[in-house]
Design a protein around this motif. Sequence first.
Motif, PDB file in Angstrom:
ATOM      1  N   PHE A 192       0.850  -1.277  -0.058  1.00  0.00           N
ATOM      2  CA  PHE A 192       0.012  -0.161  -0.015  1.00  0.00           C
ATOM      3  C   PHE A 192       0.801   1.215  -0.137  1.00  0.00           C
ATOM      4  O   PHE A 192       1.840   1.311   0.578  1.00  0.00           O
ATOM      5  CB  PHE A 192      -0.928   0.013   1.415  1.00  0.00           C
ATOM      6  N   SER A 193       0.360   2.339  -0.733  1.00  0.00           N
ATOM      7  CA  SER A 193       0.984   3.488  -0.517  1.00  0.00           C
ATOM      8  C   SER A 193      -0.071   4.693  -0.291  1.00  0.00           C
ATOM      9  O   SER A 193      -1.380   4.205  -0.577  1.00  0.00           O
ATOM     10  CB  SER A 193       1.584   4.016  -1.644  1.00  0.00           C
ATOM     11  N   LEU A 194       0.380   5.878   0.339  1.00  0.00           N
ATOM     12  CA  LEU A 194      -0.629   6.674   1.022  1.00  0.00           C
ATOM     13  C   LEU A 194      -1.019   7.620  -0.540  1.00  0.00           C
ATOM     14  O   LEU A 194      -0.445   8.177  -1.032  1.00  0.00           O
ATOM     15  CB  LEU A 194       0.017   7.406   1.841  1.00  0.00           C
ATOM     16  N   HIS A 195      -2.303   7.413  -0.888  1.00  0.00           N
ATOM     17  CA  HIS A 195      -2.964   8.279  -1.580  1.00  0.00           C
ATOM     18  C   HIS A 195      -3.773   9.375  -1.032  1.00  0.00           C
ATOM     19  O   HIS A 195      -3.982   9.545   0.180  1.00  0.00           O
ATOM     20  CB  HIS A 195      -3.661   7.556  -2.737  1.00  0.00           C
ATOM     21  N   HIS A 196      -4.409  10.265  -2.064  1.00  0.00           N
ATOM     22  CA  HIS A 196      -5.105  11.381  -1.333  1.00  0.00           C
ATOM     23  C   HIS A 196      -6.413  10.547  -0.628  1.00  0.00           C
ATOM     24  O   HIS A 196      -6.760  11.369   0.460  1.00  0.00           O
ATOM     25  CB  HIS A 196      -5.832  12.311  -2.719  1.00  0.00           C
ATOM     26  N   TYR A 197      -7.014   9.616  -0.965  1.00  0.00           N
ATOM     27  CA  TYR A 197      -7.992   8.947  -0.341  1.00  0.00           C
ATOM     28  C   TYR A 197      -7.720   8.017   0.870  1.00  0.00           C
ATOM     29  O   TYR A 197      -8.629   7.251   1.072  1.00  0.00           O
ATOM     30  CB  TYR A 197      -9.042   8.688  -1.128  1.00  0.00           C
ATOM     31  N   TYR A 253      -3.734   2.942  -0.460  1.00  0.00           N
ATOM     32  CA  TYR A 253      -4.029   2.364  -1.697  1.00  0.00           C
ATOM     33  C   TYR A 253      -3.099   1.397  -2.353  1.00  0.00           C
ATOM     34  O   TYR A 253      -1.908   1.514  -2.097  1.00  0.00           O
ATOM     35  CB  TYR A 253      -4.609   3.531  -2.594  1.00  0.00           C
TER      36      TYR A 253
END
Lengths: 168, 439
Positions: free
Chosen positions: A40-45, A48
């Motif tokens: 997972f990587s951090l996305h705006h929501y 993800y």
Amino acid sequence: MTRYQLAKIVSWAGDLQARKRLQKVVYLLQSAGCPLRAEFSLHHYGPYSEELARLTDEMVRQSLLVEQSSDHSQGKQYSYRLSVAAAREITDLEATESGKVWALEIAEFEAKAKQLLAEDLKQLEYASTIVYFRNQDNDWDAAVAKAETFKLTSAVKTALPLAKKSFS
Amino acid sequence: MSAKIFRDPLYNYIGIDRTRDRWLLELLDTPAVQRLRRVHQLGVSNLTYPGADHNRLAHSLGVVHLMQQALQHIDGSYAGEDINQARAPLLAAALIHDVGHGPFSHLFELCEGADHEVWSKKIILCEDADIYRVLKKVAPSLPKTVAELIDKKNVEQPAWMRYLLSSQLDVDRLDYLRRDSLFTGAGYGHFDYFRLLNTFEFHDNPDGEREIVWPEKSMLAVEEYIFARYYMYQNVYLHKTTRGFEQMLIATWKRARDLYREGQDMHLVPSVRDFWSAGSPDVQQYLRLEEFTVLQQVQNWTTHGDKSVSDLSRRFLARRHFVPIDPPEMKAGLAPSDGRFEVALHNLVQSKIEYNPLEMYCLKGAVSAKYSQPYFPEKEPDEQSVKNAIRIMVGGKPVEISSRLERLKPLTEVPVDRVRYYIPRELHAQAIALRNAWV
């Protein structure tokens, strides 16, 4: 993450509403110690995983999952359920020696998964974002502060109890 | 204004202002950046496409050129202190985003399990090295900012900056697709990059994040770009012969390293010996690994006592490749493949006593689905971030492109992961017979 594991999560949901829900639930289960391997990587929501999104689409293409779309205020929203063939295959697999091992690995997380799957979507987004920062060696206060800065809203902290419940 | 001019086959002139951007020229002249001249952009693709000898430095300069154009476009349409402050980090990141690549680019990542982005960050943040010193002179925080920008997982920097540098439509891709097309001579990879660079817009979303979007009139240029990417993947990046040479070098490298760890003399050149003997290699040890080092090492192995290492080294240097075998199509299910075809293929290879050990003569290459898919769409509006999806402004709202272009659908459907085996040519007919009998 394996096809079997994704099929089980969808089967626990029955009718899994929204791809975003799947993403956040898998991330929170992973953080709770469930052996679901997906990067997972951090996305705006929130967190993800492209790998998870791909696996979902791959299983739809191979008729293991049934996808339905509906119009939503912001655009389309998708829901997923197991195909009849996949449901039958789960039963067959779990009767084999290797299938029993796979089932056992995630069985203890079934109740938690069902609880998360029923949560409000925004709460899942906020909770998983807090947990993402908590996983980066921040304490809870710092994780909430970072999540608030990242999401540009103080509403994030309303999801702290859910985040704590989902963290091992 | 006096500019330092570089001649480039793709853009003709690439200019860097000697006054305003002197620091960028200093950055270019650092040893770690100059080393990129000796890193093939496409690894060992030149064994398939003889013209593919272009290097990472030329590509990096191309990315700087495109970033300059993007910044010029932004300058003409938007003003603000944040835009001014973004200039140096974006130009620096454009020039050194690939500084952590090892010999033969991505191939070395597979040999050593080393992620080039991780090494790029280490090199940029290495306080004893010239890159750090040059960046720090411009602004004390610049090394950290640039390291954050090239880290795909980092979200500290503004989304629009990250998008320009690393997204599904970034300046990196805009350069390498056309450059790789030109040097391979493959004839694919053409698209209207100029329109893409000169029509993008800022859109401030309700969450306060600034996104990069394109106007509806640029939709076909985006479509052309996605198709170009598809053709390049199918014809160049996933070429089966190139993949076979990669597997050959990976297998040789790994076996040699294993034998070295068991205490065998592997006739190592000094930089490889230093790298392998270091528990945790430092930046200088990493940077001393060059393509000429690797090739000298492979040359040394051609006379090594381990028969398989010497055999594959000779085959690699003489371009005598293994042949590819695709496994039969299996029924889709929840359980992983039972591997029976692989076992049968192993038995075939092992039936020849000279093809030993098995892992050197039955090479298995995975073709990840994500490399067969030129664009990964965002199905729900809040699924991905602004960083990844390509969005078009329709009626004042950003809309993900695949929802507007039905023609993209076949390209955006998720393919399945595939494996492919490579075996000595002498076994090809038998392996094909085995596969046909399976079907």
